[in-house]
Scaffold this motif. Structure first.
Motif, PDB file in Angstrom:
ATOM      1  N   LYS A  74       0.804  -1.216   0.000  1.00  0.00           N
ATOM      2  CA  LYS A  74       0.000   0.000   0.000  1.00  0.00           C
ATOM      3  C   LYS A  74       0.840   1.270   0.000  1.00  0.00           C
ATOM      4  CE  LYS A  74      -4.132   1.753   2.387  1.00  0.00           C
ATOM      5  NZ  LYS A  74      -5.091   1.441   3.483  1.00  0.00           N
ATOM      6  N   ARG A 132      -5.593   1.572  -1.966  1.00  0.00           N
ATOM      7  CA  ARG A 132      -5.722   2.968  -1.549  1.00  0.00           C
ATOM      8  C   ARG A 132      -7.162   3.440  -1.797  1.00  0.00           C
ATOM      9  NH1 ARG A 132       0.006   5.651  -3.747  1.00  0.00           N
ATOM     10  NH2 ARG A 132       1.359   4.391  -2.400  1.00  0.00           N
ATOM     11  N   LEU A 133      -7.978   3.301  -0.789  1.00  0.00           N
ATOM     12  CA  LEU A 133      -9.375   3.683  -0.890  1.00  0.00           C
ATOM     13  C   LEU A 133      -9.574   5.107  -0.382  1.00  0.00           C
ATOM     14  CD1 LEU A 133     -11.098   0.461   0.484  1.00  0.00           C
ATOM     15  CD2 LEU A 133     -10.338   0.958  -1.839  1.00  0.00           C
ATOM     16  N   ARG A 134     -10.540   5.790  -0.988  1.00  0.00           N
ATOM     17  CA  ARG A 134     -10.936   7.112  -0.509  1.00  0.00           C
ATOM     18  C   ARG A 134     -12.385   7.018  -0.055  1.00  0.00           C
ATOM     19  NH1 ARG A 134     -10.123  12.184  -3.839  1.00  0.00           N
ATOM     20  NH2 ARG A 134     -10.115  13.042  -1.739  1.00  0.00           N
ATOM     21  N   LEU A 135     -12.551   6.839   1.241  1.00  0.00           N
ATOM     22  CA  LEU A 135     -13.872   6.605   1.811  1.00  0.00           C
ATOM     23  C   LEU A 135     -14.251   7.711   2.788  1.00  0.00           C
ATOM     24  CD1 LEU A 135     -13.498   2.797   2.577  1.00  0.00           C
ATOM     25  CD2 LEU A 135     -14.783   3.813   0.689  1.00  0.00           C
ATOM     26  N   GLU A 145     -18.773   5.663   4.915  1.00  0.00           N
ATOM     27  CA  GLU A 145     -17.953   4.594   4.348  1.00  0.00           C
ATOM     28  C   GLU A 145     -18.288   4.343   2.882  1.00  0.00           C
ATOM     29  OE1 GLU A 145     -18.342   1.297   7.117  1.00  0.00           O
ATOM     30  OE2 GLU A 145     -16.643   2.030   8.262  1.00  0.00           O
ATOM     31  N   PRO A 171     -17.518   6.019  -1.213  1.00  0.00           N
ATOM     32  CA  PRO A 171     -16.509   6.863  -1.876  1.00  0.00           C
ATOM     33  C   PRO A 171     -16.776   8.338  -1.583  1.00  0.00           C
ATOM     34  CG  PRO A 171     -17.201   5.110  -3.341  1.00  0.00           C
ATOM     35  CD  PRO A 171     -18.094   5.021  -2.141  1.00  0.00           C
ATOM     36  N   HIS A 195     -11.300   5.807  -6.847  1.00  0.00           N
ATOM     37  CA  HIS A 195     -10.452   5.877  -5.652  1.00  0.00           C
ATOM     38  C   HIS A 195      -9.048   6.315  -6.057  1.00  0.00           C
ATOM     39  CE1 HIS A 195     -13.306   3.938  -2.847  1.00  0.00           C
ATOM     40  NE2 HIS A 195     -13.731   3.323  -3.940  1.00  0.00           N
ATOM     41  N   ASP A 196      -8.158   6.364  -5.086  1.00  0.00           N
ATOM     42  CA  ASP A 196      -6.761   6.684  -5.377  1.00  0.00           C
ATOM     43  C   ASP A 196      -6.015   5.472  -5.907  1.00  0.00           C
ATOM     44  OD1 ASP A 196      -7.148   9.272  -4.585  1.00  0.00           O
ATOM     45  OD2 ASP A 196      -6.367   8.983  -2.553  1.00  0.00           O
ATOM     46  N   GLU A 197      -6.713   4.400  -6.174  1.00  0.00           N
ATOM     47  CA  GLU A 197      -6.164   3.177  -6.761  1.00  0.00           C
ATOM     48  C   GLU A 197      -6.734   3.068  -8.155  1.00  0.00           C
ATOM     49  OE1 GLU A 197      -3.413   0.948  -6.422  1.00  0.00           O
ATOM     50  OE2 GLU A 197      -4.165   0.829  -4.368  1.00  0.00           O
ATOM     51  N   TYR A 216     -12.828  -0.034  -8.418  1.00  0.00           N
ATOM     52  CA  TYR A 216     -14.103   0.618  -8.156  1.00  0.00           C
ATOM     53  C   TYR A 216     -14.938  -0.221  -7.191  1.00  0.00           C
ATOM     54  CZ  TYR A 216     -13.024   3.154 -12.477  1.00  0.00           C
ATOM     55  OH  TYR A 216     -12.417   3.918 -13.442  1.00  0.00           O
ATOM     56  N   SER A 238     -21.028   0.120  -2.538  1.00  0.00           N
ATOM     57  CA  SER A 238     -20.574   1.489  -2.801  1.00  0.00           C
ATOM     58  C   SER A 238     -21.314   2.504  -1.945  1.00  0.00           C
ATOM     59  CB  SER A 238     -20.761   1.836  -4.280  1.00  0.00           C
ATOM     60  OG  SER A 238     -22.138   1.975  -4.605  1.00  0.00           O
TER      61      SER A 238
END
Length: 454
Positions: free
Chosen positions: A119, A319-322, A327, A329, A356-358, A362, A368
């Motif tokens: 990560k 790398r999730l953006r939550l 919880e 996106p 996300h930042d990955e 998705y 989601s």
């Protein structure tokens, strides 16, 4: 990113729709399903009738794929049960189309990362394929893919009974008398609930439907007593939009429930935030603490219908953006946050809001939405249509809106609930991300601060 292998987690309605769109775009889907066959989660609630008709439950790409097989499209205005959704749509899609070669059942994903990258490592990360590890009963397996769409849902991660998001004290020890979600109280689980005092905790459609079924069971089996445990103070909030709901079955469900509550056939315990569960002379003691003192209800069974939450345990190296609260996106969360603004559903959205930042990863479908309760199946179909277009490099199609969502007839704006007589200020916005409704969008385009409802 050209010809790609796209790993799709979950073979439910949204997962299979994702596979259909991916295949239609010239890419190669691989669907990993934890259950023994497609639609495994739906089999847990196959007795439940959907409150949206067939026209909202069949994905367009999936329908195009089914057409050459001689598939008979169901009446678009009729309402399927979960079992009918399986038999008449999902199973033909999974077994009679090219998707059958893409689905790997009994394949539970345990971890996802990038090949050669943890990560923390950044340089060159975007070019590395994803490594998906899964168990299939034969030992660990590894799949490499160029992109991942996680449609694994939330059904197997129900919220606990505790009012603070934690299990009530004693909840694990009382597991034998506690069920979650929406058990089939009139069918497969009838013997467990017939003639019993059954408490149902929750205020959403699952709780409402279960309480209605318990009333019908009580008409058939004397001694069956439904008790509604409501965390909030106002039972009317669970009644929905009634005739203003554009999904008629959803409005009728709320109206029928309101009538049963008014008739006294359902005992109501409002402002009941469960804190403790314990045994009591062969029954279950359900206790609620408050500043005014503790209360308790004695029942034989407790059904916890307080919603679900996503499982991110196998995504820890991505790398999730939550959003920290919902919880979901971060770009989607403000549109669905039940604390702030809801028109029953959220406006259509796609790859842009779900990114996300990955790159190439998705979340889609129920997962989601994080902890928000307003997901509709057709929203998931729009999500994966957009994601597949984005992965194929068709940015115009990815950004295009191809779905109009029905209203519930009830809106919450800034935490204040009002009737949606004007179709929730004209319905959802079409383009402006910061707008909360069509009227707000129009006002902002005209140079004003907005319509005032956000």
């Amino acid at each position: 990113m050209n010809a790609k292998t796209v790993a799709i987690i979950g073979a439910g309605p949204v997962g299979l729709a994702a596979a259909a769109h991916v295949l239609e775009r010239g890419m190669s889907p691989v669907v990993l399903e934890a259950g023994p066959e497609a639609g495994h989660a739906i089999r847990q609630w196959q007795h439940v009738q959907l409150f949206s008709p067939w026209e909202y439950n069949v994905d367009k790409a999936a329908a195009r794929m089914l057409a050459p097989t001689g598939w008979n499209s169901p009446d678009p205005q009729s309402y399927p049960t979960g079992g009918e959704l399986l038999d008449r749509y999902l199973m033909p899609l999974a077994t009679r189309t090219p998707l059958r070669e893409a689905i790997r059942t009994s394949s539970r994903v345990s971890a996802i990362s990038r090949v050669g990258f943890d990560k923390a490592k950044t340089r060159g990360r975007e070019q590395a394929p994803f490594e998906i590890r899964y168990q299939n009963g034969k030992g660990p397996e590894v799949l490499r893919a160029d992109a991942v769409i996680d449609t694994s849902g939330t059904w197997f991660s129900p919220n606990p009974a505790g009012r603070n998001g934690l299990p009530a004290i004693g909840e694990p020890e009382c597991a034998g008398r506690v069920a979650y979600g929406m058990p089939d109280v009139r069918g497969a689980a009838r013997s467990r609930y017939a003639g019993k005092i059954v408490a149902v905790l929750g205020a959403g459609h699952s709780a409402v439907g279960t309480l209605i079924d318990l009333v019908h069971l009580a008409d058939q089996v004397p001694g069956t007593q439904p008790v509604w445990l409501l965390r909030g103070a106002d039972p009317a909030k669970a009644f929905g939009g009634g005739r203003n709901d554009k999904l008629a079955a959803r409005g009728e469900l709320g109206a029928a429930f309101a009538a049963l509550v008014a008739s006294g056939k359902i005992r109501v315990e409002a402002e009941f935030g469960v804190t403790h569960l314990s045994g009591s002379e062969g029954r279950l003691k359900i206790a609620a603490g408050s500043c005014s003192g503790a209360r308790s209800v004695i029942a034989d069974e407790l059904i916890v219908s307080t919603g679900f939450r996503p499982d991110f345990s196998f995504l820890s190296e991505l790398r999730l953006r939550l959003d920290p609260a919902i919880e979901a996106p971060v770009a989607l969360a403000p549109l669905i946050d039940p604390n702030e603004h809801s028109c029953g559903t959220v406006r259509p959205h796609g790859a842009r809001e779900l990114a996300h930042d990955e790159p190439g990863f998705y979340l889609a479908g129920m997962k989601s939405y994080g902890r928000a309760p307003t997901f509709l199946m057709m929203t998931g179909y729009e999500q994966v249509r957009s994601i597949a277009a984005d992965l194929a490099g068709d940015k115009v199609a990815a950004a295009r809106v191809e779905l109009v969502l029905p209203e519930t007839g009830v809106c919450t704006r800034g935490g204040v609930e009002t009737g949606a007589a004007a179709g929730c200020c004209g319905g959802p916005p079409k383009e402006e991300l910061s707008a909360c409704c069509a009227a707000d969008e129009t006002a902002k385009k005209a140079g004003t601060a907005g319509c005032g409802c956000s």
